[in-house]
Design an enzyme around this catalytic site. Structure first.
Site, PDB file in Angstrom:
ATOM      1  N   ALA A  36      35.346  39.691  33.965  1.00 30.67           N
ATOM      2  CA  ALA A  36      34.680  40.827  34.590  1.00 30.67           C
ATOM      3  C   ALA A  36      35.643  41.384  35.635  1.00 30.67           C
ATOM      4  CB  ALA A  36      33.382  40.376  35.242  1.00 30.67           C
ATOM      5  N   ASP A  37      35.940  42.680  35.542  1.00 25.92           N
ATOM      6  CA  ASP A  37      36.821  43.334  36.520  1.00 25.92           C
ATOM      7  C   ASP A  37      35.950  43.949  37.613  1.00 25.92           C
ATOM      8  OD1 ASP A  37      38.972  42.666  34.963  1.00 25.92           O
ATOM      9  OD2 ASP A  37      39.263  44.680  34.128  1.00 25.92           O
ATOM     10  N   GLY A  63      39.883  41.577  30.829  1.00 26.37           N
ATOM     11  CA  GLY A  63      40.566  40.377  30.324  1.00 26.37           C
ATOM     12  C   GLY A  63      41.392  40.782  29.116  1.00 26.37           C
ATOM     13  N   LYS A  64      42.614  40.266  29.051  1.00 28.24           N
ATOM     14  CA  LYS A  64      43.529  40.741  28.007  1.00 28.24           C
ATOM     15  C   LYS A  64      43.018  40.442  26.597  1.00 28.24           C
ATOM     16  CE  LYS A  64      47.829  41.129  28.806  1.00 28.24           C
ATOM     17  NZ  LYS A  64      47.817  42.492  29.348  1.00 28.24           N
ATOM     18  N   ALA A  66      39.799  40.033  25.519  1.00 28.68           N
ATOM     19  CA  ALA A  66      38.670  40.911  25.189  1.00 28.68           C
ATOM     20  C   ALA A  66      39.158  42.349  24.999  1.00 28.68           C
ATOM     21  CB  ALA A  66      37.612  40.833  26.291  1.00 28.68           C
ATOM     22  N   GLU A 163      46.555  34.274  29.504  1.00 24.48           N
ATOM     23  CA  GLU A 163      45.512  34.140  30.534  1.00 24.48           C
ATOM     24  C   GLU A 163      44.582  32.961  30.222  1.00 24.48           C
ATOM     25  OE1 GLU A 163      45.128  38.619  32.420  1.00 24.48           O
ATOM     26  OE2 GLU A 163      43.661  38.060  30.911  1.00 24.48           O
ATOM     27  N   GLY A 274      48.732  48.414  27.665  1.00 27.30           N
ATOM     28  CA  GLY A 274      49.438  47.411  26.868  1.00 27.30           C
ATOM     29  C   GLY A 274      48.490  46.667  25.930  1.00 27.30           C
ATOM     30  N   ASP A 275      47.265  46.410  26.364  1.00 24.06           N
ATOM     31  CA  ASP A 275      46.297  45.727  25.502  1.00 24.06           C
ATOM     32  C   ASP A 275      45.866  46.632  24.351  1.00 24.06           C
ATOM     33  OD1 ASP A 275      46.433  43.576  27.252  1.00 24.06           O
ATOM     34  OD2 ASP A 275      44.714  44.261  28.423  1.00 24.06           O
TER      35      ASP A 275
HETATM   36  P1  ADP Z   1      51.648  47.661  30.109  1.00 27.61           P
HETATM   37  O1  ADP Z   1      50.326  48.372  30.113  1.00 27.61           O
HETATM   38  O2  ADP Z   1      51.588  46.268  29.598  1.00 27.61           O
HETATM   39  O3  ADP Z   1      52.400  47.762  31.417  1.00 27.61           O
HETATM   40  P2  ADP Z   1      53.249  49.863  29.060  1.00 27.61           P
HETATM   41  O4  ADP Z   1      53.151  50.535  30.379  1.00 27.61           O
HETATM   42  O5  ADP Z   1      54.614  49.712  28.455  1.00 27.61           O
HETATM   43  O6  ADP Z   1      52.561  48.419  29.033  1.00 27.61           O
HETATM   44  O7  ADP Z   1      52.336  50.712  28.054  1.00 27.61           O
HETATM   45  C1  ADP Z   1      52.007  50.256  26.764  1.00 27.61           C
HETATM   46  C2  ADP Z   1      51.997  51.434  25.806  1.00 27.61           C
HETATM   47  O8  ADP Z   1      51.039  52.412  26.253  1.00 27.61           O
HETATM   48  C3  ADP Z   1      53.312  52.176  25.709  1.00 27.61           C
HETATM   49  O9  ADP Z   1      54.150  51.612  24.714  1.00 27.61           O
HETATM   50  C4  ADP Z   1      52.851  53.572  25.310  1.00 27.61           C
HETATM   51  O10 ADP Z   1      52.563  53.632  23.929  1.00 27.61           O
HETATM   52  C5  ADP Z   1      51.535  53.713  26.054  1.00 27.61           C
HETATM   53  N1  ADP Z   1      51.721  54.369  27.376  1.00 27.61           N
HETATM   54  C6  ADP Z   1      51.714  53.807  28.588  1.00 27.61           C
HETATM   55  N2  ADP Z   1      51.916  54.718  29.566  1.00 27.61           N
HETATM   56  C7  ADP Z   1      52.048  55.913  28.943  1.00 27.61           C
HETATM   57  C8  ADP Z   1      52.260  57.264  29.383  1.00 27.61           C
HETATM   58  N3  ADP Z   1      52.388  57.568  30.692  1.00 27.61           N
HETATM   59  N4  ADP Z   1      52.343  58.242  28.431  1.00 27.61           N
HETATM   60  C9  ADP Z   1      52.220  57.945  27.124  1.00 27.61           C
HETATM   61  N5  ADP Z   1      52.004  56.697  26.645  1.00 27.61           N
HETATM   62  C10 ADP Z   1      51.919  55.693  27.532  1.00 27.61           C
END
Ligand code: ADP
Length: 324
Positions: A36-37, A63-64, A66, A163, A274-275
């Site tokens: 839960a965030d 949570g990564k 979920a 996690e 990222g998730d």
């Molecule tokens: P994390 O969330 O783990 O830090 P990233 O920031 O690299 O990972 O983002 C994961 C993916 O989300 C990227 O590969 C891209 O596809 C997308 N993404 C993240 N930020 C942007 C953005 N500002 N514009 C477009 N796509 C984005």
């Protein structure tokens, strides 16, 4: 406290079959955390011994593990989660969110500790400070993985993050069958046991995770993701994907590396991007795509996710992605 075993009816799975010949089992099984965030906006963070007043509290499912499962399921993938939540309101919130997204929850164990919680303060510049109380996530054991063999066996892709206890991740790496692709997002980053790196089909890292994993390696000091990918490939995974935020991602395997740009979008909130990326990658790998087409799809999903606020709430359905 009620304890439920994998396979027990802890929720409503969506194993409705989509004609892919997998006999109703989930094609994608995520083994990971459910939190839960708890989010509060603050003008500034309190110093030691200080109290500050913040905004109203907002509670979001996160949570990564979920998040990744929800991302894949919203896009239409038959997805299940193996995780542990507490027998408490936060656990029920998470189960409800998983069910609403269509994630199979027969592998979500209930009880043993309070639901994992992330205490998040957000300042006016949008910077987050986060304290995580792992709670039930820390009680997802290797024995839980062994008991869930029936859930894991038919999966085409099993996805895991860090996690949950490392020994549980090691058990997943030992348990996946040949023919199942193991995807690992080492977040939060920690030194990987050799057995885990070698069992890994696709290692997915962002820039921060790449640098931490490569600490002590000359590649960590270089600025080219191609160098990080090459150094990480030497640790044993068949492929490495480096996500690069607005710049998209790099996909690398033994044959070489290719950069995949992200669509240009107006980013509103990058939480959980990222998730979303990794859930989407798993979906396409489970459908039989090669690495590069799967990454091309995943960057579109990551980009769509940053155009809306929140993590799970921001993840697109297949229809929304097509309209994007
Ligand atoms: P994390 O969330 O783990 O830090 P990233 O920031 O690299 O990972 O983002 C994961 C993916 O989300 C990227 O590969 C891209 O596809 C997308 N993404 C993240 N930020 C942007 C953005 N500002 N514009 C477009 N796509 C984005």
């Amino acid at each position: 406290m009620t304890e439920s075993a994998p396979g027990a009816p802890a929720g409503t799975g969506r194993d409705d079959g989509d004609g892919d010949g997998h006999g109703g089992g989930a094609a994608i099984v995520v083994v990971g955390s459910a939190n839960a965030d708890l989010v509060v906006g603050v003008e500034r963070r309190p110093g030691p011994g200080e109290t500050v007043l913040g905004s109203d509290l907002a509670i979001h499912p996160g949570g990564k593990g979920a998040n990744q499962a929800v991302a894949a399921a919203r896009l239409g993938g038959r997805t299940a989660l193996l995780a542990r939540v507490g027998d408490d309101p936060h656990g029920r919130l998470l189960l409800d969110a998983l069910c609403a997204a269509g994630v199979g929850t027969s592998g979500v164990l209930v009880g043993g500790a309070p639901t994992g919680t992330a205490l998040i303060t957000v300042d006016p510049s949008g910077d987050n400070s986060i304290v995580v109380a792992p709670g039930a996530n820390a009680r997802l054991t290797p024995a839980d993985v062994r008991a869930a063999r029936g859930l894991l066996a038919p999966a085409r892709v099993v996805s895991v993050q860090l996690e949950i206890p490392l020994e549980t991740v090691e058990e997943v790496a030992r348990t996946v069958r040949p023919g199942t692709r193991l995807v690992l997002n080492p977040s939060p980053p920690a030194a990987l046991p050799a057995g885990v790196a070698a069992a890994c089909d696709v290692l997915v890292v962002n820039e921060h995770e790449a640098r931490v994993l490569l600490a002590g390696d000359p590649a960590a000091g270089r600025d080219r993701p191609e160098d990080w990918a090459r150094a990480l490939l030497a640790r044993g995974p068949r492929a490495v994907v480096v996500t690069l935020g607005a710049a998209g991602a790099l996909a690398a395997d033994g044959r070489g590396a290719v950069r995949v740009p992200s669509p240009r979008v107006a980013a509103v909130d990058t939480t959980g991007a990222g998730d979303a990326f990794t859930g989407a990658l798993c979906l396409r790998l489970a459908a039989g795509d090669g690495l590069e087409p799967a990454v091309r799809f995943a960057v579109r999903v990551g980009a769509a996710a940053v155009t809306r606020t929140g993590a799970q709430e921001s993840y697109p359905t297949a229809r929304e992605l097509a309209d994007h």
